[in-house]
Motif scaffolding. Structure first.
Motif, PDB file in Angstrom:
ATOM      1  N   GLU A 221       0.822  -1.214   0.000  1.00 15.61           N
ATOM      2  CA  GLU A 221       0.000   0.000   0.000  1.00 15.61           C
ATOM      3  C   GLU A 221       0.855   1.264   0.000  1.00 15.61           C
ATOM      4  OE1 GLU A 221      -3.666   2.084   2.555  1.00 15.61           O
ATOM      5  OE2 GLU A 221      -2.791   0.179   3.228  1.00 15.61           O
ATOM      6  N   PHE A 222       1.976   1.219   0.742  1.00 16.85           N
ATOM      7  CA  PHE A 222       2.841   2.391   0.865  1.00 16.85           C
ATOM      8  C   PHE A 222       4.293   2.007   0.556  1.00 16.85           C
ATOM      9  CE2 PHE A 222      -0.564   2.929   4.079  1.00 16.85           C
ATOM     10  CZ  PHE A 222      -1.185   4.066   3.572  1.00 16.85           C
ATOM     11  N   PRO A 223       4.594   1.632  -0.682  1.00 15.46           N
ATOM     12  CA  PRO A 223       5.937   1.124  -1.003  1.00 15.46           C
ATOM     13  C   PRO A 223       7.054   2.147  -0.832  1.00 15.46           C
ATOM     14  CG  PRO A 223       4.665   1.517  -3.000  1.00 15.46           C
ATOM     15  CD  PRO A 223       3.713   1.658  -1.853  1.00 15.46           C
ATOM     16  N   ASP A 224       6.712   3.437  -0.843  1.00 17.64           N
ATOM     17  CA  ASP A 224       7.736   4.466  -0.661  1.00 17.64           C
ATOM     18  C   ASP A 224       7.992   4.778   0.799  1.00 17.64           C
ATOM     19  OD1 ASP A 224       5.147   5.487  -0.459  1.00 17.64           O
ATOM     20  OD2 ASP A 224       5.781   7.521  -0.976  1.00 17.64           O
ATOM     21  N   LYS A 225       7.181   4.189   1.694  1.00 18.06           N
ATOM     22  CA  LYS A 225       7.312   4.470   3.126  1.00 18.06           C
ATOM     23  C   LYS A 225       7.658   3.232   3.958  1.00 18.06           C
ATOM     24  CE  LYS A 225       6.323   8.896   3.717  1.00 18.06           C
ATOM     25  NZ  LYS A 225       7.220   9.816   4.453  1.00 18.06           N
ATOM     26  N   PHE A 226       7.203   2.048   3.521  1.00 13.57           N
ATOM     27  CA  PHE A 226       7.373   0.826   4.305  1.00 13.57           C
ATOM     28  C   PHE A 226       7.981  -0.281   3.451  1.00 13.57           C
ATOM     29  CE2 PHE A 226       3.923   3.173   6.250  1.00 13.57           C
ATOM     30  CZ  PHE A 226       4.236   3.120   7.601  1.00 13.57           C
ATOM     31  N   THR A 227       9.009  -0.916   3.996  1.00 14.24           N
ATOM     32  CA  THR A 227       9.631  -2.065   3.336  1.00 14.24           C
ATOM     33  C   THR A 227       9.866  -3.155   4.373  1.00 14.24           C
ATOM     34  OG1 THR A 227      11.821  -1.071   3.665  1.00 14.24           O
ATOM     35  CG2 THR A 227      10.752  -0.722   1.525  1.00 14.24           C
ATOM     36  N   CYS A 228      10.019  -4.389   3.904  1.00 17.80           N
ATOM     37  CA  CYS A 228      10.259  -5.485   4.843  1.00 17.80           C
ATOM     38  C   CYS A 228      11.209  -6.505   4.226  1.00 17.80           C
ATOM     39  CB  CYS A 228       8.952  -6.162   5.261  1.00 17.80           C
ATOM     40  SG  CYS A 228       8.124  -7.073   3.950  1.00 17.80           S
ATOM     41  N   ASP A 229      11.872  -7.233   5.103  1.00 18.19           N
ATOM     42  CA  ASP A 229      12.824  -8.271   4.714  1.00 18.19           C
ATOM     43  C   ASP A 229      12.621  -9.448   5.654  1.00 18.19           C
ATOM     44  OD1 ASP A 229      14.938  -9.820   3.908  1.00 18.19           O
ATOM     45  OD2 ASP A 229      16.495  -8.507   4.721  1.00 18.19           O
ATOM     46  N   PHE A 230      11.997 -10.528   5.156  1.00 20.73           N
ATOM     47  CA  PHE A 230      11.815 -11.732   5.951  1.00 20.73           C
ATOM     48  C   PHE A 230      13.047 -12.624   5.787  1.00 20.73           C
ATOM     49  CE2 PHE A 230       7.045 -11.255   4.894  1.00 20.73           C
ATOM     50  CZ  PHE A 230       6.850 -10.423   5.981  1.00 20.73           C
ATOM     51  N   ARG A 231      13.578 -13.116   6.899  1.00 20.99           N
ATOM     52  CA  ARG A 231      14.729 -14.019   6.873  1.00 20.99           C
ATOM     53  C   ARG A 231      14.305 -15.353   7.483  1.00 20.99           C
ATOM     54  NH1 ARG A 231      18.525 -11.703   3.782  1.00 20.99           N
ATOM     55  NH2 ARG A 231      19.962 -13.199   4.713  1.00 20.99           N
ATOM     56  N   VAL A 232      14.592 -16.458   6.797  1.00 19.53           N
ATOM     57  CA  VAL A 232      14.272 -17.792   7.315  1.00 19.53           C
ATOM     58  C   VAL A 232      15.568 -18.573   7.511  1.00 19.53           C
ATOM     59  CG1 VAL A 232      11.911 -17.896   6.448  1.00 19.53           C
ATOM     60  CG2 VAL A 232      13.786 -18.573   4.954  1.00 19.53           C
TER      61      VAL A 232
END
Length: 221
Positions: A142-153
């Motif tokens: 929804e807000f790609p310019d404000k929120f990012t994530c990196d999932f690590r397994v």
């Protein structure tokens, strides 16, 4: 009563039980302000308060809660220049999900306290154990310019689900993983997870130039 800041956990008092529970808040203060509801993350264990919640608690059960610990997220007007880094290990995602959703609420309200950027780095054994993954991805989309994530397994033994593949990588949270998201003088980090992980990530952040007053956590596991 309006709540405009966020606490990590609450102490939970059950009538007739001496043992006090300490549970993570996983919802935004906005949920309380709208509906007078707080959501707590309670894992099933034989610890008396958690066991009571999973086996005896029903709609209408009365308990007492109070703010627990000394860690909280209380953004101020100058935080619109802050890059927020959230680093979670396992169920340590619970309070950090709360911070993430609070930041989303601030953005939607066009609140001047909204952090400039928010990045979540979240480690779990495998993709099945990534809690809140759908809401996290939804925010990033929804807000790609404000929120990012990196999932690590770290112990993935099956194919990662297609909708998670572009967000998920193998391996632990390392200095190299954190480096692109650490800007000394601008980054504020909230860290939650098992104590060994907190100690390791805290050292890595300091090696990357982040001062201790910008690395916030509470060891209560």
């Amino acid at each position: 009563m309006l709540i405009d800041y966020l606490v990590f956990r609450v102490d939970f008092f059950i009538p007739g039980m001496e043992t006090v529970g300490g549970f993570s808040v996983c919802s935004s203060p906005g949920l309380w302000n709208k509906e007078q509801i707080i959501e707590l993350a309670v894992k099933y264990t034989h610890h008396p308060p958690a066991h009571w919640i999973h086996t005896k608690c029903t709609l209408g059960s009365l308990v007492e809660v109070r703010v627990g610990g000394g860690l909280y997220f209380d953004p101020i007007p100058s935080d619109h220049t802050v890059d927020l880094l959230l680093v979670a290990g396992g169920v340590g995602i619970n309070p950090l999900h709360s911070i993430l959703m609070h930041s989303v609420d601030l953005l939607r309200l066009k609140n001047q306290n909204t952090p400039r950027q928010t990045h979540l780095c979240y480690s779990a054994k495998n993709s099945k154990e990534l809690l809140f993954k759908n809401s996290i991805i939804g925010v990033c989309q929804e807000f790609p310019d404000k929120f990012t994530c990196d999932f690590r397994v770290t112990q993935q033994e099956f194919e990662i689900e297609p909708d998670l593949q572009c967000y998920t990588s193998s391996g632990k949270i390392s200095q190299e993983v954190l480096r692109p998201h650490v800007k000394p003088g601008r980054t504020l980090c909230y860290l939650c997870g098992p104590p060994p992980m907190i100690e390791c990530v805290s050292r890595d952040l300091q090696c990357l130039g982040l001062s201790m007053d910008k690395i916030l956590y509470e060891k209560w596991w």
